[in-house]
Design an enzyme around this catalytic site. Structure first.
Site, mmCIF file in Angstrom:
data_model
loop_
_atom_site.group_PDB
_atom_site.id
_atom_site.type_symbol
_atom_site.label_atom_id
_atom_site.label_comp_id
_atom_site.label_asym_id
_atom_site.label_seq_id
_atom_site.Cartn_x
_atom_site.Cartn_y
_atom_site.Cartn_z
ATOM 1 N N TYR A 142 0.825 -1.217 0.000
ATOM 2 C CA TYR A 142 0.000 0.000 0.000
ATOM 3 C C TYR A 142 0.855 1.262 0.000
ATOM 4 C CZ TYR A 142 -4.725 -1.848 0.857
ATOM 5 O OH TYR A 142 -5.933 -2.440 0.736
ATOM 6 N N LYS A 189 2.902 -15.353 2.445
ATOM 7 C CA LYS A 189 3.087 -16.088 1.189
ATOM 8 C C LYS A 189 4.582 -16.379 1.085
ATOM 9 C CE LYS A 189 1.529 -17.742 -2.738
ATOM 10 N NZ LYS A 189 0.596 -18.900 -2.812
ATOM 11 N N ASP A 221 -3.286 -18.087 0.509
ATOM 12 C CA ASP A 221 -4.303 -18.755 -0.320
ATOM 13 C C ASP A 221 -5.009 -19.837 0.489
ATOM 14 O OD1 ASP A 221 -1.841 -20.052 -0.284
ATOM 15 O OD2 ASP A 221 -1.944 -20.755 -2.356
ATOM 16 N N ASP A 245 -6.436 -6.807 4.242
ATOM 17 C CA ASP A 245 -7.567 -6.134 3.589
ATOM 18 C C ASP A 245 -8.513 -7.185 3.018
ATOM 19 O OD1 ASP A 245 -9.108 -4.063 2.361
ATOM 20 O OD2 ASP A 245 -8.096 -4.498 0.466
ATOM 21 N N ASP A 249 -12.359 -8.767 4.702
ATOM 22 C CA ASP A 249 -13.656 -8.727 4.008
ATOM 23 C C ASP A 249 -14.296 -10.114 4.016
ATOM 24 O OD1 ASP A 249 -13.587 -6.035 3.311
ATOM 25 O OD2 ASP A 249 -14.208 -6.413 1.240
#
Ligand code: IPM
Ligand code: MG
Length: 355
Positions: A142, A189, A221, A245, A249
């Protein structure tokens, strides 16, 4: 206690829901003998319309001088065509980084009375979902360097993390886990990204200071899959900015209670920024339809984390639970055919119970 609260209502339903939270804070202040002073500031689309930029330096300075910030939501189709640095969302990012709020707490909590709203089967939900996502908020992709080549034939975003950035967010996660079920899942990851390999190393090192907390690592994942396969395996999830982020959600959706979930952004001091997880829902703005609960609960988190007013925070949280258990619903959490009440009425019901 006297506190100065910066209020950023923002766009869309922002003003509808924030005014219910402010009224709730006012009720708390008169009941418990505090003095809350509210200062209204513009950010996001509202600031673009007024000043031409999503956040002015002056607004940031004013927010910095407050004891805490309460925020509604920013953004909407009106400003969607603007270039990156002028978009309403930029205000959020600038506030987070300007206030040094590197730790974002996003609880994904299922309200028993709203269990039917979850898209998951009841056999998967079991006794309910209660996950705390601890998202790193001021680093990673970001905030890394952004480049668009002069002929627009390529673009890049740099993902960068320092040991210090990873260490401080890891500590927040372990501290949170100590007050919960004492389990931390660190999501990365590390099979592909160098930042993730550093992340894993640093989080494991911090874990040594918390022998009472169990740590496991998971690839992002797989974590996305496990959240719908078996959400009850999670207690605290700690992860970098963008993974957080996305996963937050997903986690909020599976609770079926997205209009109910609050978030807290914290730094190393007491000042924090508190906002609902959901967005600005411009289609229902100003119609007295939006659910104010997530924002009211965000105000409760402000009392707890920034002002150490645990009793007052609990009074709000208990009132919300009672109102929901008593069957009161706003449009978004009502089942088909079920009766529902408006934004203001929901706020008032909660305040009645507080008293
Ligand atoms: C969030 C939002 C923001 C983010 C956007 C609006 C910049 O999605 O708070 O999760 O990506 O952090
Ligand atoms: Mg998001």
């Amino acid at each position: 206690m006297k506190k100065h609260i910066a209020v950023i209502s923002g766009d869309g339903i922002g003003p509808d829901i924030v005014s219910e939270a402010v009224k709730t804070l006012e009720r708390i202040s008169s009941l418990y003998g505090h003095e809350f002073e509210f200062e209204y500031l513009l950010a996001g689309g509202a600031s673009i319309d007024e000043y031409g930029v999503p956040l002015t330096q002056e607004t940031l300075e004013r927010a910095k001088s407050a004891d805490s910030v309460l925020l509604g939501a920013v953004g909407g189709p009106k400003w969607d065509g603007l270039e990156g640095r002028l978009r309403p969302e930029k205000a959020l990012l600038a506030l987070r980084s300007g206030l040094g709020l590197f730790c974002n707490l996003r609880p994904a909590l299922m309200y028993k009375a709203l269990e039917d709203a979850s898209p998951l089967k009841s056999s998967i939900i079991g006794e309910g979902i209660d996950i705390m996502i601890v998202r790193e908020l001021t680093g990673g992709i970001y905030f890394g360097e952004k480049t668009l080549s002069s002929d627009s034939s390529w673009a890049s975003d740099l993902m960068k993390y320092s040991v210090e950035e990873i260490e401080r967010i890891a500590r927040k996660a372990f501290d949170a886990a100590r007050k919960r079920k004492k389990r931390v899942t660190s999501v990365d990851k590390a099979n592909v990204l160098e930042t993730s390999r550093l992340w894993r190393k640093v989080v494991s090192r911090v874990a040594e200071d918390y022998p009472d907390v169990e740590l496991n690592h998971m690839y992002v994942d797989n974590a996305a899959m496990q959240l719908v396969r078996n959400p009850r395996q999670f207690d605290v999830i700690v992860t970098e900015n963008m993974f957080g982020d996305i996963l937050s959600d997903e986690a909020s959706m599976i609770t079926g209670s997205i209009g109910m979930l609050s978030s807290a952004s914290l730094g190393s001091g007491k000042c924090g920024m508190y906002e609902p997880i959901h967005g600005s829902a411009p289609d229902i703005a100003g119609k007295n339809i939006a659910n104010p609960i997530a924002t009211i609960l965000s105000a409760a988190s402000m009392l707890r984390y920034s002002f150490d007013m645990d009793v007052e925070a609990k009074a709000i949280e208990d009132a919300v639970e009672k109102v929901v258990n008593a069957g009161w619903r706003t449009f978004d959490i009502a089942k088909e055919g079920e009766k529902y009440i408006g934004t203001k009425e929901m706020g008032e019901k909660i305040r009645e119970v507080i008293e």
